[in-house]
Design a protein around this motif. Structure first.
Motif, PDB file in Angstrom:
ATOM      1  N   GLN A  48       3.250   9.265   0.171  1.00 58.97           N
ATOM      2  CA  GLN A  48       2.847   8.726  -1.368  1.00 58.97           C
ATOM      3  C   GLN A  48       1.468   8.918  -1.961  1.00 58.97           C
ATOM      4  O   GLN A  48       1.329   9.342  -2.995  1.00 58.97           O
ATOM      5  CB  GLN A  48       3.358   7.240  -1.470  1.00 58.97           C
TER       6      GLN A  48
ATOM      7  N   LYS B 155       0.756  -1.279   0.062  1.00 50.08           N
ATOM      8  CA  LYS B 155       0.180   0.057  -0.299  1.00 50.08           C
ATOM      9  C   LYS B 155       0.671   1.285   0.253  1.00 50.08           C
ATOM     10  O   LYS B 155       2.065   1.245   0.488  1.00 50.08           O
ATOM     11  CB  LYS B 155      -0.817   0.135   1.350  1.00 50.08           C
TER      12      LYS B 155
ATOM     13  N   THR C 271      11.156   8.878  -0.920  1.00 44.29           N
ATOM     14  CA  THR C 271      11.605   8.495  -2.070  1.00 44.29           C
ATOM     15  C   THR C 271      10.735   7.818  -3.211  1.00 44.29           C
ATOM     16  O   THR C 271      10.864   8.319  -4.377  1.00 44.29           O
ATOM     17  CB  THR C 271      12.786   7.382  -1.916  1.00 44.29           C
TER      18      THR C 271
ATOM     19  N   GLY D  51      11.577   8.162   6.969  1.00 46.89           N
ATOM     20  CA  GLY D  51      11.110   6.942   6.703  1.00 46.89           C
ATOM     21  C   GLY D  51       9.676   6.815   6.511  1.00 46.89           C
ATOM     22  O   GLY D  51       8.988   5.506   6.732  1.00 46.89           O
TER      23      GLY D  51
HETATM   24  P1  ADP Z   1      12.245   8.809   3.445  1.00 47.05           P
HETATM   25  O1  ADP Z   1      12.775   9.132   2.657  1.00 47.05           O
HETATM   26  O2  ADP Z   1      10.799   9.344   3.902  1.00 47.05           O
HETATM   27  O3  ADP Z   1      13.044   8.657   4.838  1.00 47.05           O
HETATM   28  P2  ADP Z   1      12.277   6.374   2.283  1.00 47.05           P
HETATM   29  O4  ADP Z   1      11.884   6.601   1.042  1.00 47.05           O
HETATM   30  O5  ADP Z   1      13.699   5.963   2.565  1.00 47.05           O
HETATM   31  O6  ADP Z   1      11.654   7.159   3.536  1.00 47.05           O
HETATM   32  O7  ADP Z   1      11.595   4.961   2.773  1.00 47.05           O
HETATM   33  C1  ADP Z   1      11.679   4.193   4.118  1.00 47.05           C
HETATM   34  C2  ADP Z   1      11.565   2.812   4.014  1.00 47.05           C
HETATM   35  O8  ADP Z   1      10.148   2.441   3.786  1.00 47.05           O
HETATM   36  C3  ADP Z   1      12.324   2.032   2.705  1.00 47.05           C
HETATM   37  O9  ADP Z   1      13.186   0.910   3.419  1.00 47.05           O
HETATM   38  C4  ADP Z   1      11.304   1.927   1.776  1.00 47.05           C
HETATM   39  O10 ADP Z   1      11.600   0.812   1.021  1.00 47.05           O
HETATM   40  C5  ADP Z   1      10.173   1.573   2.777  1.00 47.05           C
HETATM   41  N1  ADP Z   1       8.949   1.865   1.873  1.00 47.05           N
HETATM   42  C6  ADP Z   1       8.734   3.107   1.210  1.00 47.05           C
HETATM   43  N2  ADP Z   1       7.376   2.938   0.735  1.00 47.05           N
HETATM   44  C7  ADP Z   1       6.777   2.150   1.148  1.00 47.05           C
HETATM   45  C8  ADP Z   1       5.587   1.165   0.751  1.00 47.05           C
HETATM   46  N3  ADP Z   1       4.635   1.981   0.195  1.00 47.05           N
HETATM   47  N4  ADP Z   1       5.432   0.026   1.545  1.00 47.05           N
HETATM   48  C9  ADP Z   1       6.209  -0.488   2.184  1.00 47.05           C
HETATM   49  N5  ADP Z   1       7.610   0.062   2.510  1.00 47.05           N
HETATM   50  C10 ADP Z   1       7.981   1.182   2.182  1.00 47.05           C
END
Ligand code: ADP
Ligand code: MG
Length: 562
Positions: free
Chosen positions: A29, A24, A54, A50
């Protein structure tokens, strides 16, 4: 909209994220992806570390790039090399089943030629540190005039690190862009200024909750006196067997010092800070990611963008000045819905700052006692027991040895066996913590305790180098000194550091808290009728004596050559 499938992403991208196990979309996102796919809007997205930022920009960027056009269409700016590599690699994963996208990471400390070649081969998306990208712009090896989208990731940190000028230059070079998306954990004035300068009616997402910390994180603090901070750190780590965590220090020097001390004390730890060569940083990160390292001791800057998603703990060795930095640090644990614990080890003076963070970030801290020696031993014991329970038995491989093992243990009862197995590791901690005192503030250490009653390393982390006026010429050997220190003066072994016996003198490192005792104690001994003298070594002695020695050697040499 709660499903990736309804967002307008291509089938191939959906496949890519499904393969990553994203079921999800995260809240950020959900809000960002459809919005930026539907209109060419500028965007400010504030969200905790977290939260999945990204993919929030990575997926729409990929969706909007036209692979058949071989020129740079999008630029993502990240504050550090590690983050660049990570974001580029994450995006490559999303795009695994899509058309041939070329995503190139551009950062300092690596070959510029290789990066130039990759860009010229038809890069679609550059994921770059501002510094290196400016270098490339200045050399005119990359043009950004056809860039349609620019993303600033970790904008707050990028500006904190002094990249404002570089960011300005890049945004001016990408003057034909249609959109600018800014992602940040916090919204300080510098970030707002970028938005005001370069954005037109940006869509703002996550503003209301910008200072809301991740609810999956438990915030805890422990108070001890400054000289007990390192001992407290060790207790806390020891009380969490199986810990996989980041320890934040405020300065590079402190990071190094704590890491060295922890390594010396047998912890599976290493340091990450700006003084390390890139290759060393990469190696440390790799080992941490693969869990070969249990504890990573880092500065805030070095830890930026580290995405290791299943950290069990974040430990703050002292508190940062800014509440937002605290929240950002803590956000390294409790990621992607997992539970995490953020532990601060502070001195009484810093407690006020805890209250400030509580108010500003609307979180609540619990003050917990620093575990006593007994508690540490108990936790370790049950960890061992659980490990034994969970142990996977390799029946086939064990089979050939079992008869002999049974034979060797046959006279022991079940109870005796259990005792012995559990003792294997437990004894180590028991011995270590036997005489450990309570180091919580408010409970005074036993007065007049003998030296050996001290908790291991209960003192500060600093070693004091002592200059002792006896050396090889006096027939001194290391084992004599050790015996004197340990048996006669009751200095615990762990408090004794390096011993360098030189010709006429000895350099001896002891934990600073034992300095006086060692100085006083040793001075009551004689060697060959000469009273031992112990002084603090400030480096001066070493130099003087070294010179002295050289001179003597020189005399000798010339004497014998005659
Ligand atoms: P941020 O940049 O906000 O600190 P990241 O993009 O690095 O966070 O994502 C944090 C973690 O969550 C990563 O390990 C990523 O793979 C995981 N993640 C991101 N989106 C999802 C999602 N939709 N479902 C499960 N895990 C996700
Ligand atoms: Mg990120």
């Amino acid at each position: 909209m709660t499903d990736f499938k309804e967002m307008g992403l291509s089938e191939a991208l959906l496949q890519g994220i499904a393969a990553l196990g994203f079921e999800k979309p995260t809240p950020i996102q959900q809000q960002v992806i459809p919005a930026v796919l539907q209109s060419n809007t500028d965007l400010i997205a504030l969200a905790q570390t977290g939260t999945g930022k990204t993919a929030a920009f990575g997926l729409p960027l990929l969706q909007l790039v036209r692979p058949q056009e071989r020129h740079v269409q999008a630029v993502v700016l990240c504050p550090t090399r590690e983050l660049c590599v990570q974001v580029a690699s994450d995006m490559a994963h999303y795009a695994r089943y899509a058309d041939q996208y070329s995503i190139v990471a551009v950062y300092g400390g690596a070959s510029m030629e290789t990066q130039i070649r990759q860009i010229r081969a038809g890069a679609h998306i550059l994921v770059a540190t501002p510094g290196r990208l400016v270098d490339l712009l200045v050399r005119q090896v990359v043009a950004l005039d056809k860039v349609a989208r620019v993303v600033l990731d970790e904008a707050d940190e990028m500006l904190n690190m002094g990249f404002r000028d570089a960011v300005d230059l890049i945004l001016e070079a990408a003057e034909n862009r249609q959109t600018l998306w800014l992602f940040s954990a916090t919204m300080p004035a510098e970030v707002r200024a970028i938005a005001d300068t370069y954005m037109r009616e940006p869509l703002e997402i996550g503003i209301a909750s910008r200072q809301q910390a991740n609810a999956d994180i438990e915030h805890v603090y422990h108070i001890c006196r400054p000289e007990h901070r390192y001992a407290a750190l060790k207790r806390i780590v020891d009380a969490h067997p199986g810990i996989y965590g980041l320890i934040f220090c405020r300065t590079r020097a402190e990071t190094k010092e704590i890491a060295e001390q922890m390594i010396r004390d047998g912890y599976n730890a290493d340091a990450l800070h700006g003084d390390l060569a890139q290759s060393d940083r990469d190696r440390v990160m790799q080992r941490f990611r693969e869990r070969h390292l249990q504890l990573l001791i880092a500065t805030d800057v070095a830890a930026r963008g580290i995405d290791v998603s299943d950290l069990s703990h974040v430990i703050h060795y002292g508190l940062p000045d800014e509440p937002e930095v605290y929240i950002h640090r803590a956000g390294r644990t409790g990621r992607a819905g997992r539970k995490g614990v953020s532990i601060s080890i502070i001195t009484p003076k810093m407690e006020e700052r805890i209250r400030i963070i509580e108010r500003r970030a609307r979180i609540t801290f619990a003050r917990n006692a620093i575990p006593t020696g007994t508690e540490v031993c108990e936790r370790q014991l049950f960890y061992i027991i659980q490990n034994i329970r969970d142990q996977e038995v390799q029946r086939e491989q064990m089979a050939p040895f079992l008869p002999k093992i049974y034979e060797a243990l046959q006279d022991l009862s079940k109870e005796e066996l259990i005792e012995r197995f559990a003792s294997v590791e437990f004894n180590r901690f028991l011995a270590y913590y036997r005489d450990a005192i309570d180091i919580n503030v408010g409970s005074r250490p036993r007065a007049n305790g003998r030296l050996s009653d001290r908790t291991p390393s209960s003192g500060s982390t600093t070693q004091q180098r002592l200059f002792v006026n006896v050396g090889l010429v006096d027939g001194i050997q290391k084992k004599d000194l050790l015996s004197l220190l340990i048996h006669d003066l009751h200095v615990p072994k762990h408090a004794i550091g390096k011993i360098e016996i030189r010709r006429t003198h000895t350099l001896l490192d002891v934990e600073a808290t034992y300095r006086q005792e060692v100085q006083r104690g040793m001075s009551s001994f004689n060697v060959n009728g000469r009273r031992i003298r112990v002084n603090e070594d400030n480096g001066g002695h070493t130099v003087a004596f070294a010179r002295d020695k050289k001179k003597r050697h020189a005399n000798k040499a010339s004497a014998s050559s005659r």
